[in-house]
Write an enzyme that holds these catalytic residues in place. Structure first.
Site, PDB file in Angstrom:
ATOM      1  CG  MET A  20      -1.765  -1.208   1.412  1.00  0.00           C
ATOM      2  SD  MET A  20      -2.440  -1.322   3.106  1.00  0.00           S
ATOM      3  CE  MET A  20      -3.338   0.226   3.209  1.00  0.00           C
ATOM      4  CB  ILE A  31       3.071  -5.879   7.534  1.00  0.00           C
ATOM      5  CG1 ILE A  31       2.725  -7.375   7.594  1.00  0.00           C
ATOM      6  CG2 ILE A  31       4.545  -5.662   7.856  1.00  0.00           C
ATOM      7  CD1 ILE A  31       3.380  -8.192   6.509  1.00  0.00           C
ATOM      8  N   GLY A  36      -0.377   3.774   5.019  1.00  0.00           N
ATOM      9  CA  GLY A  36       0.098   2.734   4.116  1.00  0.00           C
ATOM     10  C   GLY A  36       1.021   1.720   4.740  1.00  0.00           C
ATOM     11  CB  SER A  37       2.332  -0.674   5.806  1.00  0.00           C
ATOM     12  OG  SER A  37       3.425  -1.522   6.062  1.00  0.00           O
ATOM     13  NE  ARG A  38       4.669  -7.654   2.854  1.00  0.00           N
ATOM     14  CZ  ARG A  38       5.812  -8.233   2.533  1.00  0.00           C
ATOM     15  NH1 ARG A  38       6.839  -7.511   2.183  1.00  0.00           N
ATOM     16  NH2 ARG A  38       5.935  -9.550   2.560  1.00  0.00           N
TER      17      ARG A  38
END
Length: 218
Positions: free
Chosen positions: A100, A157, A187-189
């Site tokens: 993301m 995550i 965001g991130s994942r």
């Protein structure tokens, strides 16, 4: 489009800072340096727009398909590989990871309809989200959904910028497909761990849409 409740505090702070900065620059800079004032006005307006966009919830028709596992978030598919599960499962699984960016919608959604049988928060590091070890070493929140005799694990995550993971689920919850799982600020994942016999419907580089894109069939 609506705004997510997680953004209330951040948006209020951003608006206050926007007004304060531009009031002060107008008062002290505009008379002598109008160009600098207008430059700062544009920059702060863009930043305010980005903060608001972080918490947007677009109007969408979500996928409801008992045979499908849908994307838990918006973003780009960056990993599809067979891995040895490191929690809950003891066997090998197919991992699908979606990255993301700060420009993506940040709401996380249930990939399937079923029962939540595992819910665990893990403290950890803040490696960049595409780092190979971010899945096992970063701060994360894991859920396992059971659908009949099948189970799928999700991991929210954190990354270098995302320092707050929100998860709304509890063990025993009966959830709907594409309903809200949680939120990762900025965001991130999100990882999916699927059975080896899952029929993967995406490839690396594909852009997934949370609650809509079918990641796999099972």
């Amino acid at each position: 489009m609506t705004l997510h409740r997680e953004g209330k505090g951040s948006i209020i702070i951003a608006v206050i800072l926007f007004l304060l900065i531009n009031f002060l620059t107008y008062k002290f800079l505009y008379p002598s340096y109008p160009i600098i004032f207008y430059f700062l006005l544009i920059v702060t307006l863009v930043v305010l727009g980005l903060v608001i966009s972080f918490f947007r919830i677009p109007n969408r028709n979500y996928t409801i398909n008992p045979s499908a596992v849908v994307a838990p978030c918006d973003g780009k598919v960056v990993v599809i590989e067979e891995v040895q599960a490191d929690e809950y499962f003891s066997d090998r699984r197919i991992q699908v990871s979606i990255f993301m960016s700060p420009l993506n919608v940040h709401v996380n959604r249930n990939p399937v309809a079923g029962e939540v049988v595992y819910n665990q928060y893990h403290k950890g590091k803040y490696l960049v989200a595409w780092h190979p070890k971010s899945s096992t070493e970063n701060e994360r929140h894991s859920n396992v959904y059971r659908v009949g005799d099948k189970e799928v694990l999700t991991k929210q995550i954190a990354g270098a910028l995302a320092k707050r993971i929100v998860n709304y689920l509890s063990v025993g919850d009966k959830v709907t497909q594409a309903g809200e799982m949680g939120f990762i600020k900025f965001g991130s994942r999100v990882d999916l761990l699927l059975p080896l016999n899952a029929d993967i419907k995406v490839k690396i580089g594909d852009v997934a849409v949370g609650g809509i894109t079918e990641i796999a069939h099972w």
